[in-house]
Scaffold this motif. Structure first.
Motif, PDB file in Angstrom:
ATOM      1  N   HIS A 189      32.215 -50.114 -39.719  1.00 52.35           N
ATOM      2  CA  HIS A 189      33.674 -50.071 -39.717  1.00 52.35           C
ATOM      3  C   HIS A 189      34.290 -50.499 -41.047  1.00 52.35           C
ATOM      4  CE1 HIS A 189      33.961 -49.182 -35.445  1.00 52.35           C
ATOM      5  NE2 HIS A 189      32.993 -50.051 -35.248  1.00 52.35           N
ATOM      6  N   VAL A 190      33.785 -51.586 -41.627  1.00 48.89           N
ATOM      7  CA  VAL A 190      34.391 -52.097 -42.855  1.00 48.89           C
ATOM      8  C   VAL A 190      33.987 -51.257 -44.057  1.00 48.89           C
ATOM      9  CG1 VAL A 190      34.601 -54.092 -44.376  1.00 48.89           C
ATOM     10  CG2 VAL A 190      34.483 -54.415 -41.898  1.00 48.89           C
ATOM     11  N   ALA A 191      32.692 -50.976 -44.177  1.00 54.58           N
ATOM     12  CA  ALA A 191      32.222 -50.212 -45.331  1.00 54.58           C
ATOM     13  C   ALA A 191      32.822 -48.813 -45.345  1.00 54.58           C
ATOM     14  CB  ALA A 191      30.699 -50.137 -45.321  1.00 54.58           C
ATOM     15  N   MET A 231      28.172 -40.786 -25.084  1.00 53.60           N
ATOM     16  CA  MET A 231      27.915 -40.073 -26.329  1.00 53.60           C
ATOM     17  C   MET A 231      29.181 -39.870 -27.152  1.00 53.60           C
ATOM     18  SD  MET A 231      25.036 -37.302 -25.097  1.00 53.60           S
ATOM     19  CE  MET A 231      24.616 -36.866 -26.796  1.00 53.60           C
ATOM     20  N   GLY A 232      30.343 -40.073 -26.527  1.00 53.81           N
ATOM     21  CA  GLY A 232      31.602 -39.933 -27.242  1.00 53.81           C
ATOM     22  C   GLY A 232      32.177 -41.256 -27.711  1.00 53.81           C
ATOM     23  N   ASP A 233      31.366 -42.300 -27.723  1.00 57.94           N
ATOM     24  CA  ASP A 233      31.816 -43.635 -28.127  1.00 57.94           C
ATOM     25  C   ASP A 233      31.975 -43.686 -29.647  1.00 57.94           C
ATOM     26  OD1 ASP A 233      32.217 -46.345 -28.603  1.00 57.94           O
ATOM     27  OD2 ASP A 233      30.847 -46.962 -27.013  1.00 57.94           O
ATOM     28  N   ASP A 234      33.214 -43.781 -30.124  1.00 54.93           N
ATOM     29  CA  ASP A 234      33.475 -43.816 -31.560  1.00 54.93           C
ATOM     30  C   ASP A 234      33.390 -45.226 -32.137  1.00 54.93           C
ATOM     31  OD1 ASP A 234      33.941 -41.071 -31.673  1.00 54.93           O
ATOM     32  OD2 ASP A 234      36.042 -41.314 -31.093  1.00 54.93           O
ATOM     33  N   ASP A 235      33.513 -46.237 -31.290  1.00 56.73           N
ATOM     34  CA  ASP A 235      33.497 -47.614 -31.761  1.00 56.73           C
ATOM     35  C   ASP A 235      32.073 -48.109 -31.989  1.00 56.73           C
ATOM     36  OD1 ASP A 235      34.904 -50.210 -32.256  1.00 56.73           O
ATOM     37  OD2 ASP A 235      33.641 -50.827 -30.574  1.00 56.73           O
ATOM     38  N   THR A 236      31.180 -47.800 -31.061  1.00 56.83           N
ATOM     39  CA  THR A 236      29.766 -48.163 -31.185  1.00 56.83           C
ATOM     40  C   THR A 236      28.949 -46.900 -30.934  1.00 56.83           C
ATOM     41  OG1 THR A 236      30.211 -50.398 -30.357  1.00 56.83           O
ATOM     42  CG2 THR A 236      27.910 -49.662 -30.358  1.00 56.83           C
ATOM     43  N   SER A 237      28.387 -46.351 -31.965  1.00 54.39           N
ATOM     44  CA  SER A 237      27.671 -45.079 -31.858  1.00 54.39           C
ATOM     45  C   SER A 237      26.490 -45.181 -30.900  1.00 54.39           C
ATOM     46  CB  SER A 237      27.184 -44.637 -33.237  1.00 54.39           C
ATOM     47  OG  SER A 237      26.292 -43.544 -33.125  1.00 54.39           O
ATOM     48  N   CYS A 238      26.265 -44.119 -30.132  1.00 56.12           N
ATOM     49  CA  CYS A 238      25.126 -44.091 -29.219  1.00 56.12           C
ATOM     50  C   CYS A 238      23.800 -44.085 -29.983  1.00 56.12           C
ATOM     51  CB  CYS A 238      25.215 -42.893 -28.273  1.00 56.12           C
ATOM     52  SG  CYS A 238      25.087 -41.277 -29.075  1.00 56.12           S
ATOM     53  N   GLU A 239      23.860 -43.823 -31.299  1.00 54.41           N
ATOM     54  CA  GLU A 239      22.645 -43.904 -32.107  1.00 54.41           C
ATOM     55  C   GLU A 239      22.088 -45.330 -32.122  1.00 54.41           C
ATOM     56  OE1 GLU A 239      20.917 -41.417 -33.333  1.00 54.41           O
ATOM     57  OE2 GLU A 239      22.394 -40.086 -32.416  1.00 54.41           O
ATOM     58  N   GLN A 240      22.967 -46.300 -31.973  1.00 55.26           N
ATOM     59  CA  GLN A 240      22.504 -47.682 -31.923  1.00 55.26           C
ATOM     60  C   GLN A 240      21.698 -47.938 -30.648  1.00 55.26           C
ATOM     61  OE1 GLN A 240      25.021 -50.810 -33.648  1.00 55.26           O
ATOM     62  NE2 GLN A 240      26.653 -49.283 -33.804  1.00 55.26           N
ATOM     63  N   SER A 241      22.099 -47.315 -29.557  1.00 49.89           N
ATOM     64  CA  SER A 241      21.313 -47.432 -28.327  1.00 49.89           C
ATOM     65  C   SER A 241      19.962 -46.749 -28.484  1.00 49.89           C
ATOM     66  CB  SER A 241      22.072 -46.813 -27.140  1.00 49.89           C
ATOM     67  OG  SER A 241      23.056 -47.702 -26.654  1.00 49.89           O
ATOM     68  N   ARG A 242      19.947 -45.620 -29.177  1.00 46.00           N
ATOM     69  CA  ARG A 242      18.673 -44.936 -29.429  1.00 46.00           C
ATOM     70  C   ARG A 242      17.743 -45.830 -30.248  1.00 46.00           C
ATOM     71  NH1 ARG A 242      21.769 -39.754 -30.129  1.00 46.00           N
ATOM     72  NH2 ARG A 242      21.139 -38.365 -28.429  1.00 46.00           N
ATOM     73  N   CYS A 243      18.293 -46.507 -31.249  1.00 47.90           N
ATOM     74  CA  CYS A 243      17.479 -47.402 -32.073  1.00 47.90           C
ATOM     75  C   CYS A 243      16.926 -48.557 -31.247  1.00 47.90           C
ATOM     76  CB  CYS A 243      18.306 -47.945 -33.234  1.00 47.90           C
ATOM     77  SG  CYS A 243      18.714 -46.727 -34.501  1.00 47.90           S
ATOM     78  N   LEU A 244      17.757 -49.124 -30.379  1.00 45.65           N
ATOM     79  CA  LEU A 244      17.297 -50.223 -29.534  1.00 45.65           C
ATOM     80  C   LEU A 244      16.197 -49.759 -28.584  1.00 45.65           C
ATOM     81  CD1 LEU A 244      20.648 -52.011 -28.606  1.00 45.65           C
ATOM     82  CD2 LEU A 244      18.905 -52.781 -30.204  1.00 45.65           C
ATOM     83  N   PHE A 245      16.369 -48.572 -28.042  1.00 49.05           N
ATOM     84  CA  PHE A 245      15.371 -48.032 -27.125  1.00 49.05           C
ATOM     85  C   PHE A 245      14.037 -47.834 -27.836  1.00 49.05           C
ATOM     86  CE2 PHE A 245      13.297 -44.487 -24.868  1.00 49.05           C
ATOM     87  CZ  PHE A 245      13.269 -45.021 -23.580  1.00 49.05           C
ATOM     88  N   GLN A 246      14.081 -47.346 -29.056  1.00 50.05           N
ATOM     89  CA  GLN A 246      12.856 -47.140 -29.819  1.00 50.05           C
ATOM     90  C   GLN A 246      12.203 -48.467 -30.207  1.00 50.05           C
ATOM     91  OE1 GLN A 246      14.089 -44.686 -33.105  1.00 50.05           O
ATOM     92  NE2 GLN A 246      14.345 -42.848 -31.847  1.00 50.05           N
ATOM     93  N   SER A 247      13.010 -49.491 -30.454  1.00 48.81           N
ATOM     94  CA  SER A 247      12.472 -50.801 -30.840  1.00 48.81           C
ATOM     95  C   SER A 247      11.909 -51.565 -29.648  1.00 48.81           C
ATOM     96  CB  SER A 247      13.559 -51.647 -31.513  1.00 48.81           C
ATOM     97  OG  SER A 247      14.037 -51.021 -32.686  1.00 48.81           O
TER      98      SER A 247
END
Length: 299
Positions: A189-191, A231-247
């Motif tokens: 958000h800031v960057a 998948m339409g979350d603009d504040d917290t991208s669902c890609e972050q959930s994908r990363c957590l799932f992979q980790s």
């Protein structure tokens, strides 16, 4: 501002600029418009003490009564609900009861310092202490088997929920629109907003403490693990959930991405209910837990 190298990590987290972007209590007007306590049933609103001696307001749902309703089946699991930013006990009460009715569980919701009626200031340390107090009360006060306690984290609440699930015995973890880390959120958000400023990256790297490192801690969650994200979350991208799932290293884990849904939506609740029944079947279908307690006011 003190140089980062001269400040201990926990102290740095408490004074870091990251707190400005991480914790967002409900506006004061939301509190002044309500008569606190009037919207809660008897015994719903309780207070527990943290290990540091701070008072932590909590909701305990359904209401404990000296006379249990014989028509209601006693719950077999307890959910510790870690709420999101902009929420307090009054605003999440309905969500708590929804989990009670759909999953047949008991729910305890601790309120973070500086949110709602809880005094103090929200930091990573103070928020974790509040959630730990709710967990300790469930295990030592209500005598719940830790293996039948589910941690639930939504948005900001994914931070303390992941931490607790990775460090305390539990029956599983449910995350709704979680983030990988606070630093990733700040960068997102800031960057993006100040990308044209040459010092933007330096400011983030030097001043932003890495609060709630979910992508690191989730690897230590034994599971089962359920992650739900719109998948339409603009504040917290669902890609972050994908990363957590992979980790995540849990053997039993599931990622549910809901199309056409953003940060809020009843579809997220239905996705949680449907997936949770299957993933946590052993916990939710376990032995009933009947709580015996006395009326403190009568003593």
């Amino acid at each position: 501002m003190f140089p980062r190298s001269l400040v201990e990590d926990n102290v740095w987290k408490d004074i870091s600029i990251s707190n400005m972007f991480t914790f967002a209590p409900p506006p004061p007007s939301a509190k002044s418009e309500r008569s606190w306590g009037a919207e809660f049933e008897d015994h719903e609103l309780i207070c527990v003490f943290s290990r540091s001696g701070d008072l932590v307001p909590c909701l305990l749902l359904p209401v404990l009564s000296t006379e249990l309703d014989p028509s209601r089946k006693a719950p077999s699991a307890l959910v510790i609900y870690c709420h999101d930013n902009g929420e307090d006990l009054a605003s999440v009460r309905e969500a708590g009861y929804w989990l009670v009715e759909t999953l047949g569980v008991m729910v305890i919701i601790p309120e973070y310092p500086g949110f709602g009626i809880s005094e103090g200031r929200a930091t990573e340390t103070s928020v974790l202490r509040s959630v730990e107090a709710a967990y300790d009360f469930a295990v030592h006060g209500l005598l719940w088997d830790a293996r039948r306690i589910l941690l639930f984290g939504r948005g900001l609440g994914s931070g303390p929920a992941v931490h607790m699930a990775s460090t305390r015995r539990n029956g599983g973890l449910i995350l709704v629109r979680p983030f990988t880390s606070v630093r990733d959120q700040v960068q997102l958000h800031v960057a993006a907003r100040f990308a044209s400023l040459p010092a933007a990256r330096w400011l983030i790297d030097s001043l932003a403490a890495d609060l709630f490192h979910n992508d690191r801690d989730v690897a230590h969650v034994p599971g089962p693990l359920l992650i739900v994200h719109g998948m339409g979350d603009d504040d917290t991208s669902c890609e972050q959930s994908r990363c957590l799932f992979q980790s995540a290293t849990a053997a039993d884990k599931r990622l549910v991405l809901v199309q056409g849904v953003g940060a809020v939506g009843v579809e997220l609740q239905f996705a949680v209910a449907k997936a949770a029944r299957a993933l946590f079947d052993k916990v939710l279908a376990g032995q009933e837990h009947v709580i015996q307690f006395w009326d403190f006011e009568a003593r």
